[in-house]
Design a protein around this motif. Sequence first.
Motif, PDB file in Angstrom:
ATOM      1  N   LEU A  88       0.816  -1.218   0.000  1.00 44.17           N
ATOM      2  CA  LEU A  88       0.000   0.000   0.000  1.00 44.17           C
ATOM      3  C   LEU A  88       0.842   1.256   0.000  1.00 44.17           C
ATOM      4  N   GLY A  89       2.019   1.168   0.622  1.00 42.32           N
ATOM      5  CA  GLY A  89       2.850   2.358   0.652  1.00 42.32           C
ATOM      6  C   GLY A  89       4.181   2.113   1.327  1.00 42.32           C
ATOM      7  N   GLY A  90       5.066   3.041   1.075  1.00 43.53           N
ATOM      8  CA  GLY A  90       6.378   3.031   1.716  1.00 43.53           C
ATOM      9  C   GLY A  90       6.657   4.421   2.251  1.00 43.53           C
ATOM     10  N   ARG A  91       7.007   4.488   3.520  1.00 43.54           N
ATOM     11  CA  ARG A  91       7.331   5.782   4.132  1.00 43.54           C
ATOM     12  C   ARG A  91       8.776   5.747   4.567  1.00 43.54           C
ATOM     13  N   GLN A  92       9.316   6.927   4.725  1.00 43.36           N
ATOM     14  CA  GLN A  92      10.693   7.075   5.187  1.00 43.36           C
ATOM     15  C   GLN A  92      11.649   6.234   4.342  1.00 43.36           C
ATOM     16  N   CYS A  93      11.412   6.205   3.020  1.00 43.49           N
ATOM     17  CA  CYS A  93      12.277   5.444   2.112  1.00 43.49           C
ATOM     18  C   CYS A  93      13.597   6.190   1.955  1.00 43.49           C
ATOM     19  N   LYS A  94      14.668   5.494   2.271  1.00 44.66           N
ATOM     20  CA  LYS A  94      15.997   6.087   2.182  1.00 44.66           C
ATOM     21  C   LYS A  94      16.910   5.153   1.417  1.00 44.66           C
ATOM     22  N   HIS A  95      17.682   5.747   0.497  1.00 46.77           N
ATOM     23  CA  HIS A  95      18.685   5.000  -0.256  1.00 46.77           C
ATOM     24  C   HIS A  95      20.046   5.596   0.079  1.00 46.77           C
ATOM     25  N   PHE A  96      20.960   4.739   0.480  1.00 43.10           N
ATOM     26  CA  PHE A  96      22.297   5.201   0.857  1.00 43.10           C
ATOM     27  C   PHE A  96      23.330   4.858  -0.212  1.00 43.10           C
ATOM     28  N   VAL A  97      22.850   4.276  -1.326  1.00 45.30           N
ATOM     29  CA  VAL A  97      23.684   3.977  -2.488  1.00 45.30           C
ATOM     30  C   VAL A  97      22.897   4.368  -3.733  1.00 45.30           C
ATOM     31  N   ARG A 125      14.951  -3.148   5.618  1.00 43.40           N
ATOM     32  CA  ARG A 125      16.239  -2.586   5.229  1.00 43.40           C
ATOM     33  C   ARG A 125      16.996  -3.580   4.364  1.00 43.40           C
ATOM     34  N   ILE A 126      17.888  -3.027   3.553  1.00 45.90           N
ATOM     35  CA  ILE A 126      18.783  -3.830   2.726  1.00 45.90           C
ATOM     36  C   ILE A 126      20.195  -3.597   3.241  1.00 45.90           C
ATOM     37  N   LEU A 127      20.896  -4.701   3.465  1.00 43.74           N
ATOM     38  CA  LEU A 127      22.244  -4.642   4.017  1.00 43.74           C
ATOM     39  C   LEU A 127      23.223  -5.334   3.079  1.00 43.74           C
ATOM     40  N   ASP A 128      24.468  -4.864   3.096  1.00 39.35           N
ATOM     41  CA  ASP A 128      25.504  -5.654   2.433  1.00 39.35           C
ATOM     42  C   ASP A 128      25.968  -6.722   3.412  1.00 39.35           C
ATOM     43  N   LYS A 132      26.306  -3.156   6.513  1.00 38.29           N
ATOM     44  CA  LYS A 132      26.076  -1.742   6.198  1.00 38.29           C
ATOM     45  C   LYS A 132      24.695  -1.583   5.557  1.00 38.29           C
ATOM     46  N   CYS A 133      23.902  -0.633   6.077  1.00 35.75           N
ATOM     47  CA  CYS A 133      22.566  -0.390   5.549  1.00 35.75           C
ATOM     48  C   CYS A 133      22.659   0.375   4.228  1.00 35.75           C
ATOM     49  N   LEU A 134      22.070  -0.201   3.175  1.00 35.18           N
ATOM     50  CA  LEU A 134      22.099   0.397   1.843  1.00 35.18           C
ATOM     51  C   LEU A 134      20.781   1.077   1.488  1.00 35.18           C
ATOM     52  N   ALA A 135      19.702   0.632   2.123  1.00 32.30           N
ATOM     53  CA  ALA A 135      18.373   1.222   1.897  1.00 32.30           C
ATOM     54  C   ALA A 135      17.470   0.813   3.061  1.00 32.30           C
ATOM     55  N   SER A 136      16.458   1.647   3.322  1.00 35.25           N
ATOM     56  CA  SER A 136      15.500   1.315   4.378  1.00 35.25           C
ATOM     57  C   SER A 136      14.157   1.970   4.073  1.00 35.25           C
ATOM     58  N   ALA A 137      13.111   1.414   4.649  1.00 36.43           N
ATOM     59  CA  ALA A 137      11.757   1.963   4.466  1.00 36.43           C
ATOM     60  C   ALA A 137      10.821   1.338   5.482  1.00 36.43           C
ATOM     61  N   ARG A 138       9.717   2.017   5.719  1.00 35.87           N
ATOM     62  CA  ARG A 138       8.607   1.450   6.484  1.00 35.87           C
ATOM     63  C   ARG A 138       7.515   1.123   5.467  1.00 35.87           C
ATOM     64  N   LEU A 139       7.157  -0.155   5.390  1.00 32.22           N
ATOM     65  CA  LEU A 139       6.200  -0.621   4.394  1.00 32.22           C
ATOM     66  C   LEU A 139       4.857  -0.930   5.037  1.00 32.22           C
ATOM     67  N   THR A 140       3.793  -0.559   4.348  1.00 31.37           N
ATOM     68  CA  THR A 140       2.441  -0.914   4.765  1.00 31.37           C
ATOM     69  C   THR A 140       1.887  -1.866   3.719  1.00 31.37           C
ATOM     70  N   THR A 141       1.386  -3.014   4.180  1.00 30.24           N
ATOM     71  CA  THR A 141       0.925  -4.053   3.267  1.00 30.24           C
ATOM     72  C   THR A 141      -0.505  -4.458   3.594  1.00 30.24           C
ATOM     73  N   TYR A 142      -1.145  -5.075   2.611  1.00 33.36           N
ATOM     74  CA  TYR A 142      -2.518  -5.544   2.781  1.00 33.36           C
ATOM     75  C   TYR A 142      -2.675  -6.872   2.051  1.00 33.36           C
ATOM     76  N   GLN A 143      -3.225  -7.843   2.722  1.00 27.82           N
ATOM     77  CA  GLN A 143      -3.505  -9.133   2.103  1.00 27.82           C
ATOM     78  C   GLN A 143      -5.014  -9.357   2.165  1.00 27.82           C
ATOM     79  N   PRO A 144      -5.712  -9.184   1.028  1.00 29.70           N
ATOM     80  CA  PRO A 144      -7.170  -9.287   1.037  1.00 29.70           C
ATOM     81  C   PRO A 144      -7.632 -10.725   1.296  1.00 29.70           C
ATOM     82  N   SER A 145      -8.820 -10.835   1.847  1.00 31.66           N
ATOM     83  CA  SER A 145      -9.432 -12.153   2.007  1.00 31.66           C
ATOM     84  C   SER A 145      -9.817 -12.665   0.613  1.00 31.66           C
TER      85      SER A 145
END
Length: 156
Positions: A88-97, A125-128, A132-145
């Motif tokens: 549904l969305g991604g907040r605070q998406c950060k890319h460090f590369v 987050r994505i790490l090497d 080391k953190c290369l990217a991070s985000a807060r994700l909101t998801t939905y799985q419908p019935s």
Amino acid sequence: MLNTMDTRAECYLLHREPMLLVDNVITCSASQITVSVVIGEKHRLFIQPNQCVAAWISIELMAQAVGVWAGVQGKQQGEAAPKIGFLLGGRQCKHFVDGYNVGDQLLIEADMLMQDQLMASFDARILDLDGKCLASARLTTYQPSETELAALLDQQ
């Protein structure tokens, strides 16, 4: 949890090549997952002429990690096949590369912050391999019935 389960991510996602972008489950619990990926041929739709995959793919890598988590949870509850889910969305998406090079080995971690029936929020987050953190985000998801999904598909 991993000692008796298949660790291939494809066992827990509906995605198939060329959109299956993650490789293997490393760890998984009721509230956390770590998956691995090696950037390579499976990312061919996204590889740029400089043999790099742009950082914007990070959101999909993190979303697929969450999808794998949902698939593992479903399998443990006796579901025969993975279910469809929506980012549904991604907040605070950060890319460090700027991107990921062919051959890069990455770990993608997601921690569930909250789950309210069919909706959930994850810190991802994505790490090497050095942590080391290369990217991070807060994700909101939905799985419908099944009923909601059928209604959505009938509206087309």
